[in-house]
Design a protein around this motif. Structure first.
Motif, mmCIF file in Angstrom:
data_model
loop_
_atom_site.group_PDB
_atom_site.id
_atom_site.type_symbol
_atom_site.label_atom_id
_atom_site.label_comp_id
_atom_site.label_asym_id
_atom_site.label_seq_id
_atom_site.Cartn_x
_atom_site.Cartn_y
_atom_site.Cartn_z
ATOM 1 N N LEU A 217 105.521 -4.958 41.643
ATOM 2 C CA LEU A 217 106.010 -6.064 42.410
ATOM 3 C C LEU A 217 106.044 -5.970 43.194
ATOM 4 C CD1 LEU A 217 108.101 -7.371 39.743
ATOM 5 C CD2 LEU A 217 106.087 -8.865 40.714
ATOM 6 N N LEU A 218 106.457 -6.329 44.691
ATOM 7 C CA LEU A 218 107.020 -6.626 46.017
ATOM 8 C C LEU A 218 107.127 -7.186 46.761
ATOM 9 C CD1 LEU A 218 104.008 -6.517 47.838
ATOM 10 C CD2 LEU A 218 102.968 -4.509 46.328
ATOM 11 N N ILE B 27 115.873 -13.257 46.432
ATOM 12 C CA ILE B 27 114.691 -12.061 46.503
ATOM 13 C C ILE B 27 115.789 -11.087 46.621
ATOM 14 C CG2 ILE B 27 113.303 -11.009 48.387
ATOM 15 C CD1 ILE B 27 112.387 -13.703 48.550
ATOM 16 N N ASN B 28 116.997 -10.840 47.148
ATOM 17 C CA ASN B 28 117.841 -9.533 47.359
ATOM 18 C C ASN B 28 118.888 -9.349 45.289
ATOM 19 O OD1 ASN B 28 117.357 -10.024 50.284
ATOM 20 N ND2 ASN B 28 119.569 -10.858 50.392
ATOM 21 N N ALA B 29 118.605 -10.281 44.963
ATOM 22 C CA ALA B 29 118.909 -9.469 43.075
ATOM 23 C C ALA B 29 117.371 -9.793 42.859
ATOM 24 C CB ALA B 29 119.446 -11.859 42.466
ATOM 25 N N PHE B 30 116.512 -9.982 42.442
ATOM 26 C CA PHE B 30 115.207 -9.562 42.724
ATOM 27 C C PHE B 30 115.398 -7.848 42.797
ATOM 28 C CE2 PHE B 30 111.093 -8.968 42.276
ATOM 29 C CZ PHE B 30 110.525 -9.027 40.689
ATOM 30 N N GLN B 31 115.709 -7.215 44.162
ATOM 31 C CA GLN B 31 115.386 -6.574 44.537
ATOM 32 C C GLN B 31 116.367 -5.177 43.826
ATOM 33 O OE1 GLN B 31 115.589 -7.388 49.350
ATOM 34 N NE2 GLN B 31 113.734 -5.696 49.230
ATOM 35 N N GLN B 32 117.856 -5.505 43.290
ATOM 36 C CA GLN B 32 118.995 -4.919 43.393
ATOM 37 C C GLN B 32 118.380 -5.161 41.752
ATOM 38 O OE1 GLN B 32 122.495 -7.101 45.149
ATOM 39 N NE2 GLN B 32 121.677 -6.695 46.469
ATOM 40 N N GLY B 33 117.366 -5.730 40.539
ATOM 41 C CA GLY B 33 116.642 -5.818 39.318
ATOM 42 C C GLY B 33 117.822 -6.404 38.860
ATOM 43 N N LYS B 34 119.269 -7.408 39.703
ATOM 44 C CA LYS B 34 119.687 -8.706 39.108
ATOM 45 C C LYS B 34 118.610 -9.741 38.886
ATOM 46 C CE LYS B 34 123.543 -7.352 41.617
ATOM 47 N NZ LYS B 34 124.572 -7.789 42.834
ATOM 48 N N TYR B 35 118.171 -9.626 37.610
ATOM 49 C CA TYR B 35 116.879 -10.936 37.331
ATOM 50 C C TYR B 35 117.950 -11.861 36.983
ATOM 51 C CZ TYR B 35 114.091 -6.841 37.196
ATOM 52 O OH TYR B 35 113.826 -5.356 38.034
ATOM 53 N N GLY C 138 107.884 -16.747 37.924
ATOM 54 C CA GLY C 138 107.331 -15.786 36.659
ATOM 55 C C GLY C 138 107.227 -14.751 37.007
ATOM 56 N N ASN C 139 107.343 -13.766 38.981
ATOM 57 C CA ASN C 139 107.307 -12.449 38.701
ATOM 58 C C ASN C 139 108.769 -12.033 38.113
ATOM 59 O OD1 ASN C 139 105.500 -12.746 40.384
ATOM 60 N ND2 ASN C 139 106.372 -13.244 42.692
ATOM 61 N N THR C 140 109.827 -12.974 38.135
ATOM 62 C CA THR C 140 110.904 -12.565 37.276
ATOM 63 C C THR C 140 110.933 -12.276 35.751
ATOM 64 O OG1 THR C 140 112.370 -13.333 39.456
ATOM 65 C CG2 THR C 140 113.539 -13.110 37.369
ATOM 66 N N ALA C 141 110.800 -13.427 36.308
ATOM 67 C CA ALA C 141 109.913 -13.834 33.839
ATOM 68 C C ALA C 141 109.355 -12.314 34.043
ATOM 69 C CB ALA C 141 109.241 -14.618 33.177
ATOM 70 N N VAL C 142 108.001 -12.384 34.269
ATOM 71 C CA VAL C 142 107.171 -11.190 34.065
ATOM 72 C C VAL C 142 108.272 -9.666 34.089
ATOM 73 C CG1 VAL C 142 105.161 -9.586 35.214
ATOM 74 C CG2 VAL C 142 105.005 -12.093 34.430
ATOM 75 N N ARG C 143 108.563 -9.279 35.121
ATOM 76 C CA ARG C 143 109.252 -8.418 35.184
ATOM 77 C C ARG C 143 110.419 -7.531 33.950
ATOM 78 N NH1 ARG C 143 111.019 -4.520 38.934
ATOM 79 N NH2 ARG C 143 108.524 -4.524 39.588
ATOM 80 N N GLN C 144 111.028 -9.008 33.623
ATOM 81 C CA GLN C 144 111.601 -8.837 32.674
ATOM 82 C C GLN C 144 110.971 -8.774 31.003
ATOM 83 O OE1 GLN C 144 114.258 -12.655 33.537
ATOM 84 N NE2 GLN C 144 115.911 -11.446 32.966
ATOM 85 N N ASN C 145 109.434 -9.075 30.949
ATOM 86 C CA ASN C 145 108.352 -8.378 30.270
ATOM 87 C C ASN C 145 108.646 -9.918 29.452
ATOM 88 O OD1 ASN C 145 106.573 -6.836 29.315
ATOM 89 N ND2 ASN C 145 107.571 -6.495 27.426
#
Length: 257
Positions: free
Chosen positions: A12-13, A30-38, A63-70
């Motif tokens: 993801l980028l 976006i900031n929370a996503f970058q910090q891994g705080k999904y 959608g991106n957040t859900a995919v990152r959380q598998n």
């Protein structure tokens, strides 16, 4: 294009494009996503959906957040909903293909009906607003052409409609029909299974017999509801049964969702 997170096959980028404006809720997500705080990112993007201008960006990033959380089924659901908002976005199309590939054999794949193929190949390529706009444009052409034809008939300078009038009528009928089908499709209730798997039961309740197991990412047609249960069958046909409401994410339609 709204600012959004872009998913590739491997990672993801972030993309920094926008409509020339910023949104603090989007930035927080976006900031929370970058910090891994999904979980925090998901909450921010969910809040962002309240603003129609940013709904596509919200759904895309959910959608991106859900995919990152598998949570692949959930991610697929959000991407499909984002595609309804903007069917021309290539990133969304690529992400849907990626998730479908990642789900692989976990999805219940049934042969699509002719209408399902039509939905994907035709109705899925434009929004209802776009089809309505084309209907309006060709209705103007048709009215102008009709007026000219009536005047010409009165002056006895024309005995048959012009080719422009004929073509405008054909396209008016075509886009009117597509608008109607798009409206029907939009209100047809469908959902995506978001749990790893769920039993399709003969009735609404855990005590009813399991007829089959439906895997994550399967697209289902919604027929009825009974409290916390939903009556469904797979897109393309198959057994009609019941699954818990919590195992399904609505991707189109209204009703209880």
């Amino acid at each position: 294009m709204s600012q959004k997170i872009i998913l590739s096959v491997f990672f993801l980028l972030l993309s920094g494009t926008s409509y020339g404006s910023t949104n603090p809720i989007l930035e927080a997500g976006i900031n929370a996503f970058q910090q891994g705080k999904y979980d925090d990112a998901k909450q921010s993007f969910t809040n962002l959906m309240a603003d129609p201008k940013w709904k596509f960006a919200a759904l895309y990033n959910l959608g991106n957040t859900a995919v990152r959380q598998n949570h692949l089924g959930e991610g697929l659901g959000y991407y499909i909903r984002a595609q309804h908002q903007n069917p021309h976005d290539r990133d969304t199309q690529d992400n849907i293909k990626y998730v479908l590939s990642a789900l692989g054999g976990r999805r219940l794949v049934t042969a699509p009906s002719n209408f399902d193929i039509f939905r994907k190949e035709v109705l899925g390529r434009f929004t209802f607003t776009e089809s309505l706009a084309m209907t309006f444009i060709f209705s103007i052409f048709f009215l102008i052409g009709t007026r000219r034809f009536v005047v010409a008939r009165r002056n006895e300078s024309a005995t048959a409609p012009s080719s422009g009038l004929v073509f405008s009528f054909i396209f008016l009928v075509l886009f009117s029909g597509l608008s109607l089908l798009k409206l029907i499709d939009t209100y047809s209730e469908r959902g995506i299974v978001i749990t790893d798997h769920v039993d399709l039961r003969s009735g609404p309740g855990e005590t009813n017999a399991s007829m089959m197991v439906v895997p994550e990412g399967s697209e289902m047609v919604i027929h009825d509801t009974d409290h916390d249960w939903v009556q469904v069958n797979a897109v393309g046909g198959g057994l009609l049964g019941w699954i818990p409401r919590t195992s399904l994410m609505a991707i189109s339609g209204g009703g209880p969702f």
